[in-house]
Scaffold this motif. Sequence first.
Motif, short mmCIF file in Angstrom:
data_model
loop_
_atom_site.label_atom_id
_atom_site.label_comp_id
_atom_site.label_asym_id
_atom_site.label_seq_id
_atom_site.Cartn_x
_atom_site.Cartn_y
_atom_site.Cartn_z
N PRO A 1 0.82 -1.22 0.00
CA PRO A 1 0.00 0.00 0.00
C PRO A 1 0.86 1.27 0.00
CG PRO A 1 -0.78 -1.53 1.69
CD PRO A 1 0.50 -2.09 1.14
N ILE A 2 2.05 1.20 0.62
CA ILE A 2 2.95 2.36 0.62
C ILE A 2 3.49 2.60 -0.78
CG2 ILE A 2 5.14 3.26 1.50
CD1 ILE A 2 4.55 1.60 4.09
N VAL A 3 3.94 1.55 -1.46
CA VAL A 3 4.46 1.68 -2.83
C VAL A 3 3.37 2.24 -3.75
CG1 VAL A 3 5.24 0.37 -4.84
CG2 VAL A 3 6.26 -0.07 -2.58
N LEU A 4 2.15 1.70 -3.65
CA LEU A 4 1.05 2.19 -4.48
C LEU A 4 0.73 3.65 -4.16
CD1 LEU A 4 -1.00 1.58 -6.68
CD2 LEU A 4 -2.54 0.71 -4.90
N GLY A 5 0.76 4.02 -2.88
CA GLY A 5 0.51 5.40 -2.48
C GLY A 5 1.57 6.35 -3.02
N ILE A 6 2.83 5.93 -2.97
CA ILE A 6 3.92 6.74 -3.53
C ILE A 6 3.71 6.93 -5.03
CG2 ILE A 6 6.40 6.74 -4.08
CD1 ILE A 6 6.82 5.39 -1.30
N PHE A 7 3.34 5.85 -5.72
CA PHE A 7 3.11 5.93 -7.16
C PHE A 7 1.99 6.91 -7.50
CE2 PHE A 7 0.88 4.45 -10.98
CZ PHE A 7 1.90 4.58 -11.91
N VAL A 8 0.85 6.80 -6.82
CA VAL A 8 -0.29 7.68 -7.10
C VAL A 8 0.07 9.13 -6.81
CG1 VAL A 8 -2.64 8.27 -6.34
CG2 VAL A 8 -2.04 5.88 -6.81
N ALA A 9 0.69 9.38 -5.65
CA ALA A 9 1.06 10.75 -5.29
C ALA A 9 2.04 11.33 -6.29
CB ALA A 9 1.65 10.77 -3.88
N THR A 10 2.99 10.52 -6.73
CA THR A 10 4.01 10.99 -7.67
C THR A 10 3.40 11.30 -9.03
OG1 THR A 10 5.74 9.77 -6.52
CG2 THR A 10 6.20 10.41 -8.80
N VAL A 11 2.56 10.41 -9.54
CA VAL A 11 1.93 10.65 -10.84
C VAL A 11 1.15 11.95 -10.82
CG1 VAL A 11 0.16 9.84 -12.46
CG2 VAL A 11 1.87 8.24 -11.60
N VAL A 12 0.33 12.15 -9.81
CA VAL A 12 -0.49 13.37 -9.74
C VAL A 12 0.41 14.60 -9.59
CG1 VAL A 12 -2.23 14.60 -8.39
CG2 VAL A 12 -2.52 12.16 -8.85
N ASN A 13 1.35 14.55 -8.66
CA ASN A 13 2.22 15.69 -8.41
C ASN A 13 3.05 16.04 -9.63
OD1 ASN A 13 4.67 17.14 -7.37
ND2 ASN A 13 3.49 17.01 -5.48
N HIS A 14 3.64 15.03 -10.26
CA HIS A 14 4.51 15.30 -11.40
C HIS A 14 3.72 15.64 -12.66
CE1 HIS A 14 8.45 13.50 -9.66
NE2 HIS A 14 7.80 14.24 -8.79
N ALA A 15 2.49 15.16 -12.78
CA ALA A 15 1.65 15.59 -13.91
C ALA A 15 1.33 17.07 -13.78
CB ALA A 15 0.38 14.75 -13.97
N LEU A 16 1.02 17.51 -12.57
CA LEU A 16 0.77 18.94 -12.35
C LEU A 16 2.03 19.76 -12.61
CD1 LEU A 16 -1.44 18.70 -9.13
CD2 LEU A 16 -2.20 19.33 -11.44
N ALA A 17 3.18 19.27 -12.13
CA ALA A 17 4.45 19.97 -12.35
C ALA A 17 4.79 20.00 -13.84
CB ALA A 17 5.58 19.29 -11.57
N GLY A 18 4.56 18.89 -14.53
CA GLY A 18 4.80 18.84 -15.97
C GLY A 18 3.90 19.79 -16.73
N ALA A 19 2.64 19.88 -16.30
CA ALA A 19 1.71 20.81 -16.94
C ALA A 19 2.18 22.25 -16.74
CB ALA A 19 0.30 20.62 -16.38
N LEU A 20 2.68 22.56 -15.56
CA LEU A 20 3.22 23.90 -15.31
C LEU A 20 4.41 24.17 -16.22
CD1 LEU A 20 3.37 26.56 -13.74
CD2 LEU A 20 4.73 25.35 -12.00
N GLY A 21 5.31 23.20 -16.34
CA GLY A 21 6.46 23.36 -17.23
C GLY A 21 6.04 23.57 -18.67
N GLY A 22 5.05 22.81 -19.12
CA GLY A 22 4.53 22.98 -20.48
C GLY A 22 3.90 24.34 -20.68
N TRP A 23 3.16 24.80 -19.67
CA TRP A 23 2.51 26.10 -19.75
C TRP A 23 3.56 27.21 -19.83
CZ3 TRP A 23 2.53 30.10 -16.01
CH2 TRP A 23 1.68 31.17 -16.31
N LEU A 24 4.63 27.06 -19.06
CA LEU A 24 5.69 28.09 -19.08
C LEU A 24 6.26 28.28 -20.49
CD1 LEU A 24 7.63 27.35 -15.77
CD2 LEU A 24 6.21 29.34 -16.29
N THR A 25 6.36 27.19 -21.26
CA THR A 25 6.89 27.32 -22.62
C THR A 25 5.96 28.12 -23.52
OG1 THR A 25 5.94 25.23 -23.40
CG2 THR A 25 8.16 25.14 -22.45
N SER A 26 4.67 28.17 -23.15
CA SER A 26 3.73 28.92 -23.99
C SER A 26 3.65 30.39 -23.62
CB SER A 26 2.33 28.29 -23.90
OG SER A 26 1.77 28.51 -22.62
N VAL A 27 4.15 30.78 -22.45
CA VAL A 27 4.04 32.18 -22.03
C VAL A 27 5.39 32.90 -21.94
CG1 VAL A 27 1.87 31.82 -20.79
CG2 VAL A 27 4.03 31.60 -19.56
N ILE A 28 6.47 32.14 -22.04
CA ILE A 28 7.81 32.75 -21.96
C ILE A 28 8.48 32.59 -23.33
CG2 ILE A 28 10.08 32.60 -20.87
CD1 ILE A 28 8.70 31.54 -18.38
#
Length: 191
Positions: free
Chosen positions: A36-63
Amino acid sequence: MQAFLIATGLVALAEIGDKTQLLAFMLAARFKRPWPIVLGIFVATVVNHALAGALGGWLTSVIGPTALRWGLGLSFIAMAGWMLIPDKLDEDDAPKPGHGVFVTTVIAFFLAEMGDKTQIATVALAARFPLDFIGVVAGTTAGMMLANVPAVLVGDKLAHKLPVKLVHAVAAVIFAVLGVVTLVAGGALLG
């Protein structure tokens, strides 16, 4: 594929001795239920890094490309310096029991990853590889799992055997090289 491989390698190295890896050790010691810890780490990481990746992608469109190149290059160089500063787990990052192992892990890991080295690296990598959002997020997630699954499964036995300073030095060199190459190569590297 390049974005995936770079993201995986950088984040796996950056995560060694990071506060989220220390949190993985703590969760494993406290709950003694690795899957359950491994699965929790995976879910938290996917969500967190998808949001971070979206921010990085957005930055390329405004800078603009020149500002982006300088921002990315200097960010990677700053990450190199940050890699050389040891992490520690604050009491505020300790998991609060009461939600079950999986939910506690997801919440604690997601919050601990906010503003962490690997999340900032994900933003920068997504901006560096704007056409490969999936590769960046999959790679940073794979890197997190490569570093944290053994931490959960083997625990403290592994923590004291890793040459953390050496691993951080290697990661710092890679971040610095990526920063210098981004600054020197300019727009040819973006995209």
